[in-house]
Design a protein around this motif. Sequence first.
Motif, PDB file in Angstrom:
ATOM      1  N   THR A 141      -4.393  28.416 -10.438  1.00  0.00           N
ATOM      2  CA  THR A 141      -3.255  27.546 -10.119  1.00  0.00           C
ATOM      3  C   THR A 141      -3.240  27.123  -8.656  1.00  0.00           C
ATOM      4  O   THR A 141      -2.530  26.176  -8.300  1.00  0.00           O
ATOM      5  CB  THR A 141      -1.921  28.249 -10.442  1.00  0.00           C
ATOM      6  N   HIS A 142      -4.013  27.814  -7.804  1.00  0.00           N
ATOM      7  CA  HIS A 142      -3.999  27.516  -6.366  1.00  0.00           C
ATOM      8  C   HIS A 142      -5.212  26.712  -5.890  1.00  0.00           C
ATOM      9  O   HIS A 142      -5.116  25.996  -4.888  1.00  0.00           O
ATOM     10  CB  HIS A 142      -3.931  28.817  -5.566  1.00  0.00           C
ATOM     11  N   PHE A 143      -6.330  26.830  -6.610  1.00  0.00           N
ATOM     12  CA  PHE A 143      -7.558  26.226  -6.100  1.00  0.00           C
ATOM     13  C   PHE A 143      -8.115  25.118  -6.986  1.00  0.00           C
ATOM     14  O   PHE A 143      -9.173  24.566  -6.693  1.00  0.00           O
ATOM     15  CB  PHE A 143      -8.621  27.308  -5.872  1.00  0.00           C
ATOM     16  N   PHE A 144      -7.405  24.810  -8.082  1.00  0.00           N
ATOM     17  CA  PHE A 144      -7.832  23.725  -8.963  1.00  0.00           C
ATOM     18  C   PHE A 144      -6.604  22.894  -9.335  1.00  0.00           C
ATOM     19  O   PHE A 144      -5.471  23.376  -9.238  1.00  0.00           O
ATOM     20  CB  PHE A 144      -8.507  24.287 -10.222  1.00  0.00           C
ATOM     21  N   PRO A 145      -6.807  21.649  -9.759  1.00  0.00           N
ATOM     22  CA  PRO A 145      -5.671  20.800 -10.151  1.00  0.00           C
ATOM     23  C   PRO A 145      -4.830  21.464 -11.245  1.00  0.00           C
ATOM     24  O   PRO A 145      -5.360  22.131 -12.126  1.00  0.00           O
ATOM     25  CB  PRO A 145      -6.348  19.522 -10.668  1.00  0.00           C
ATOM     26  N   LYS A 146      -3.519  21.254 -11.197  1.00  0.00           N
ATOM     27  CA  LYS A 146      -2.601  21.935 -12.109  1.00  0.00           C
ATOM     28  C   LYS A 146      -2.295  21.140 -13.371  1.00  0.00           C
ATOM     29  O   LYS A 146      -1.558  21.628 -14.235  1.00  0.00           O
ATOM     30  CB  LYS A 146      -1.289  22.240 -11.379  1.00  0.00           C
ATOM     31  N   ASP A 147      -2.855  19.927 -13.502  1.00  0.00           N
ATOM     32  CA  ASP A 147      -2.471  19.089 -14.626  1.00  0.00           C
ATOM     33  C   ASP A 147      -3.056  19.560 -15.960  1.00  0.00           C
ATOM     34  O   ASP A 147      -2.583  19.176 -17.023  1.00  0.00           O
ATOM     35  CB  ASP A 147      -2.867  17.633 -14.379  1.00  0.00           C
ATOM     36  N   ASN A 148      -4.116  20.401 -15.909  1.00  0.00           N
ATOM     37  CA  ASN A 148      -4.718  20.934 -17.129  1.00  0.00           C
ATOM     38  C   ASN A 148      -4.972  22.429 -16.940  1.00  0.00           C
ATOM     39  O   ASN A 148      -6.046  22.822 -16.475  1.00  0.00           O
ATOM     40  CB  ASN A 148      -6.019  20.204 -17.457  1.00  0.00           C
ATOM     41  N   PRO A 149      -4.005  23.275 -17.267  1.00  0.00           N
ATOM     42  CA  PRO A 149      -4.147  24.725 -17.023  1.00  0.00           C
ATOM     43  C   PRO A 149      -5.364  25.351 -17.694  1.00  0.00           C
ATOM     44  O   PRO A 149      -6.016  26.216 -17.112  1.00  0.00           O
ATOM     45  CB  PRO A 149      -2.843  25.302 -17.593  1.00  0.00           C
TER      46      PRO A 149
END
Length: 459
Positions: A60-68
Amino acid sequence: MAQTSPQTFAVAPGSHAPAAGREVVSSSTLWKVIFASAGGTMIEWYDFYIFGSLAAIISTHFFPKDNPTASFLLTLGTFATGFVVRPFGALVFGRVGDIVGRKYAFLVTLLLMGGATAVIGLLPTYEKIGLFAPLALVLIRLIQGLALGGEYGGAAVYVAEHSPDEKRGFYTSFIQITATLGLFVSLAVILGTRLIVGEDTFKDWGWRIPFLLSVLLVAVSFYVRTRLKESPIFAKLKAEGKTSTAPIKDSLGNKRNWKVILVALFGATAGQGVVWYTGQFYALYFLQNTLKVPFVTATIIVATALALGMPFFVFFGALSDRIGRKKIMLAGNLCGAIGFYPVFYAMKQNAESPAVLTALVFVLVLFVTMVYGPIAAYLVEAFPAKVRYTSLSIPYHVGNGVFGGLLPLIASSVTVATGNIYAGLAYPIGVALITVVVGGIFLKERSDVRLWDELDRAA
């Protein structure tokens, strides 16, 4: 240096050469060696596994949050890069260990691992620096993988070369505890930090604390290790000018040694790697992501099972001194291949019962102790002293870093693609069965190898 001959690579069992020139290590010294080696190796595993234990939060901190889901798989992919590079670390630091010394090599790996782990605790997130965040994370994982690729071989060889032949499985089993102990400590620190700072704070910035604590642990371990002497077998080799000047070439350029490496890989370490990661890491992911067991509960379940299972590393290591390494390791692989599906199925049926889940994960950990407890002794016995560090590190880190390390990513990807929560188990079951077949046919029992005899014959 004398030319390497086939006889140099043949570590023959059962020889009774004179004991002249052998250094007898006292019991107190041996336990100091084990404490320093195992303590440092445990810290390196702690550093390495914090990332995997916190994969869900790191995503959740190092990658985009739009696709968990995609972010979680990318995090597992980043986690896997550290495993894939481990064989290269084995070559780099194995060469150092076979030329300069066992002690020097695992001092360097300890500092590399600790420094890289601390940097993760300070790394800006995706929201602040964009794509540089995941790229930096991958680079740090590569450094960690290189360091770990050199650490295990050094610790295993160092302890084994101090140990009496008849108790080598027992004493090296304390090195085998370190991987599980490192995972246990990482889970305990994560759980403790989360309970102290609170769930929201932990998800926000508290997750950095376990990474930063690595600095203190590494400092203590480095100090202890600097007070050790070189292993007596390597010291004798070096004093007599018989160390290898090209251990990678001597390991990989010798057909006899190549055969032993391949048998060790497909007949021992590949299966051991998938059994280890299925029984501990994949079990944790399965609890959290498939069964939706709360984070704290899942962590306590796995940590309890690990604590209960750790004594069995020593039990099976000591048992291998009496009945041999091969049958215990292959039995553990067979148990895993047969037992994985029923155990994970039972976990699904008892998802609301922490006590039953703990018992089931404990069963998986028992499989781990069978395959892992005796394997350090077996690998040390399989290769000659002048290239031992390099040679044993290759099959170990390919088996664990590639076959085992990729398991969470492969199994999770298969599960997502098929929609079948058990489909991912096909991978570890298949690899474990291959190891049972190859090991059953080609693996040689070497528990009666006497390490000093090789030096006596050369003399």
